[in-house]
Design an enzyme around this catalytic site. Structure first.
Site, PDB file in Angstrom:
ATOM      1  N   GLY A  43       0.830  -1.194   0.000  1.00 13.24           N
ATOM      2  CA  GLY A  43       0.000   0.000   0.000  1.00 13.24           C
ATOM      3  C   GLY A  43       0.864   1.243   0.000  1.00 13.24           C
ATOM      4  O   GLY A  43       1.994   1.217   0.506  1.00 13.24           O
ATOM      5  N   GLN A  48       2.568  10.080   1.234  1.00 15.37           N
ATOM      6  CA  GLN A  48       3.886   9.440   1.351  1.00 15.37           C
ATOM      7  C   GLN A  48       4.798   9.782   0.172  1.00 15.37           C
ATOM      8  O   GLN A  48       6.014   9.613   0.254  1.00 15.37           O
ATOM      9  CB  GLN A  48       3.744   7.909   1.434  1.00 15.37           C
ATOM     10  CG  GLN A  48       3.137   7.425   2.735  1.00 15.37           C
ATOM     11  CD  GLN A  48       3.072   5.910   2.765  1.00 15.37           C
ATOM     12  OE1 GLN A  48       2.137   5.307   2.251  1.00 15.37           O
ATOM     13  NE2 GLN A  48       4.073   5.287   3.360  1.00 15.37           N
ATOM     14  N   CYS A  86       5.640  -0.119   7.312  1.00 14.55           N
ATOM     15  CA  CYS A  86       5.242   1.053   6.529  1.00 14.55           C
ATOM     16  C   CYS A  86       6.434   1.509   5.688  1.00 14.55           C
ATOM     17  O   CYS A  86       7.552   1.564   6.199  1.00 14.55           O
ATOM     18  CB  CYS A  86       4.805   2.174   7.476  1.00 14.55           C
ATOM     19  SG  CYS A  86       4.291   3.674   6.640  1.00 14.55           S
ATOM     20  N   LEU A  87       6.192   1.843   4.428  1.00 16.08           N
ATOM     21  CA  LEU A  87       7.283   2.276   3.551  1.00 16.08           C
ATOM     22  C   LEU A  87       7.913   3.577   4.033  1.00 16.08           C
ATOM     23  O   LEU A  87       9.036   3.894   3.668  1.00 16.08           O
ATOM     24  CB  LEU A  87       6.788   2.416   2.107  1.00 16.08           C
ATOM     25  CG  LEU A  87       6.349   1.109   1.430  1.00 16.08           C
ATOM     26  CD1 LEU A  87       5.792   1.381   0.044  1.00 16.08           C
ATOM     27  CD2 LEU A  87       7.510   0.114   1.353  1.00 16.08           C
ATOM     28  N   HIS A 128      -4.771   0.958   7.300  1.00 16.17           N
ATOM     29  CA  HIS A 128      -3.435   1.547   7.447  1.00 16.17           C
ATOM     30  C   HIS A 128      -3.278   2.756   6.512  1.00 16.17           C
ATOM     31  O   HIS A 128      -2.846   3.832   6.948  1.00 16.17           O
ATOM     32  CB  HIS A 128      -2.373   0.479   7.151  1.00 16.17           C
ATOM     33  CG  HIS A 128      -0.958   0.970   7.194  1.00 16.17           C
ATOM     34  ND1 HIS A 128      -0.047   0.559   8.140  1.00 16.17           N
ATOM     35  CD2 HIS A 128      -0.293   1.847   6.393  1.00 16.17           C
ATOM     36  CE1 HIS A 128       1.112   1.171   7.917  1.00 16.17           C
ATOM     37  NE2 HIS A 128       0.997   1.945   6.856  1.00 16.17           N
ATOM     38  N   GLU A 129      -3.668   2.580   5.241  1.00 14.83           N
ATOM     39  CA  GLU A 129      -3.519   3.674   4.273  1.00 14.83           C
ATOM     40  C   GLU A 129      -4.493   4.813   4.564  1.00 14.83           C
ATOM     41  O   GLU A 129      -4.154   5.984   4.408  1.00 14.83           O
ATOM     42  CB  GLU A 129      -3.719   3.167   2.839  1.00 14.83           C
ATOM     43  CG  GLU A 129      -2.730   2.100   2.386  1.00 14.83           C
ATOM     44  CD  GLU A 129      -1.275   2.442   2.679  1.00 14.83           C
ATOM     45  OE1 GLU A 129      -0.896   3.621   2.593  1.00 14.83           O
ATOM     46  OE2 GLU A 129      -0.513   1.513   3.001  1.00 14.83           O
ATOM     47  N   HIS A 132      -3.095   7.112   7.010  1.00 12.06           N
ATOM     48  CA  HIS A 132      -2.102   8.031   6.431  1.00 12.06           C
ATOM     49  C   HIS A 132      -2.757   9.349   5.991  1.00 12.06           C
ATOM     50  O   HIS A 132      -2.184  10.424   6.180  1.00 12.06           O
ATOM     51  CB  HIS A 132      -1.432   7.401   5.201  1.00 12.06           C
ATOM     52  CG  HIS A 132      -0.211   6.591   5.523  1.00 12.06           C
ATOM     53  ND1 HIS A 132       0.910   7.144   6.096  1.00 12.06           N
ATOM     54  CD2 HIS A 132       0.081   5.281   5.318  1.00 12.06           C
ATOM     55  CE1 HIS A 132       1.831   6.188   6.240  1.00 12.06           C
ATOM     56  NE2 HIS A 132       1.354   5.059   5.794  1.00 12.06           N
TER      57      HIS A 132
END
Ligand code: CO
Length: 166
Positions: A43, A48, A86-87, A128-129, A132
């Protein structure tokens, strides 16, 4: 694309609604899918990669989802614990408790309004996204003990506040 790493201020900003779905947005979504795959993520949210608008991409089990102006309409009662990463927080993986199922509504890149129930990894990644877009990171949701264990790593990451290029 560049992925912003904790604690770049854009990761903490509440993103604003998308008001027009056009070729420019579709191109950005495609780029984000490529970046997510190169980074081995499942994701990636717009903020991000430095865009403070409400959209994200998911890539789960060979299926790609482009999610614009998402809403979580209902949360299921059952909660489950699952390890997340997480990226934007590379190298840190921790268990997070979240509702198992959710009901969502969003628009895809062709302006179709989609409403469905999500479960398992898709539900997890969506939540999760979605966080963000409100400036919330998974490390905000872990236990105080767990956070204490990664405190040093986070401090170093915060001080460097770099970007990852893909
Ligand atoms: Co993330």
């Amino acid at each position: 694309m560049n992925i912003y790493v904790y604690e770049n201020p854009i990761l903490r900003k509440k993103s604003t609604e998308v008001d027009k779905i056009d070729d420019n947005l579709r191109e950005i979504l495609d780029e984000m899918v490529k970046t997510m795959k190169l980074a081995n993520g499942i994701g990636l949210a717009a903020n991000q990669v430095g865009i403070d608008k409400r959209f994200f991409v998911l890539g789960i089990e060979n299926e790609v989802y482009k999610i614009i102006n998402p809403e979580i309409l209902e949360y299921g009662e059952e909660e489950v614990e699952f390890e997340e990463g997480c990226l934007s927080i590379p190298g840190i993986y921790r268990k997070v408790t979240r509702p198992k199922k959710i009901k969502v509504r969003y628009m895809d890149e062709n302006e179709n309004i989609i409403e469905k129930e999500l479960d398992e990894i898709l539900s997890r990644a969506f939540q999760h996204e979605y966080d963000h877009l409100d400036g919330v990171l998974f490390i905000d949701k872990i236990s105080p003990l767990s956070r204490n264990l990664i405190r040093k790593k986070l401090e170093i990451m915060k001080k460097n506040s770099r970007t990852r290029e893909f």
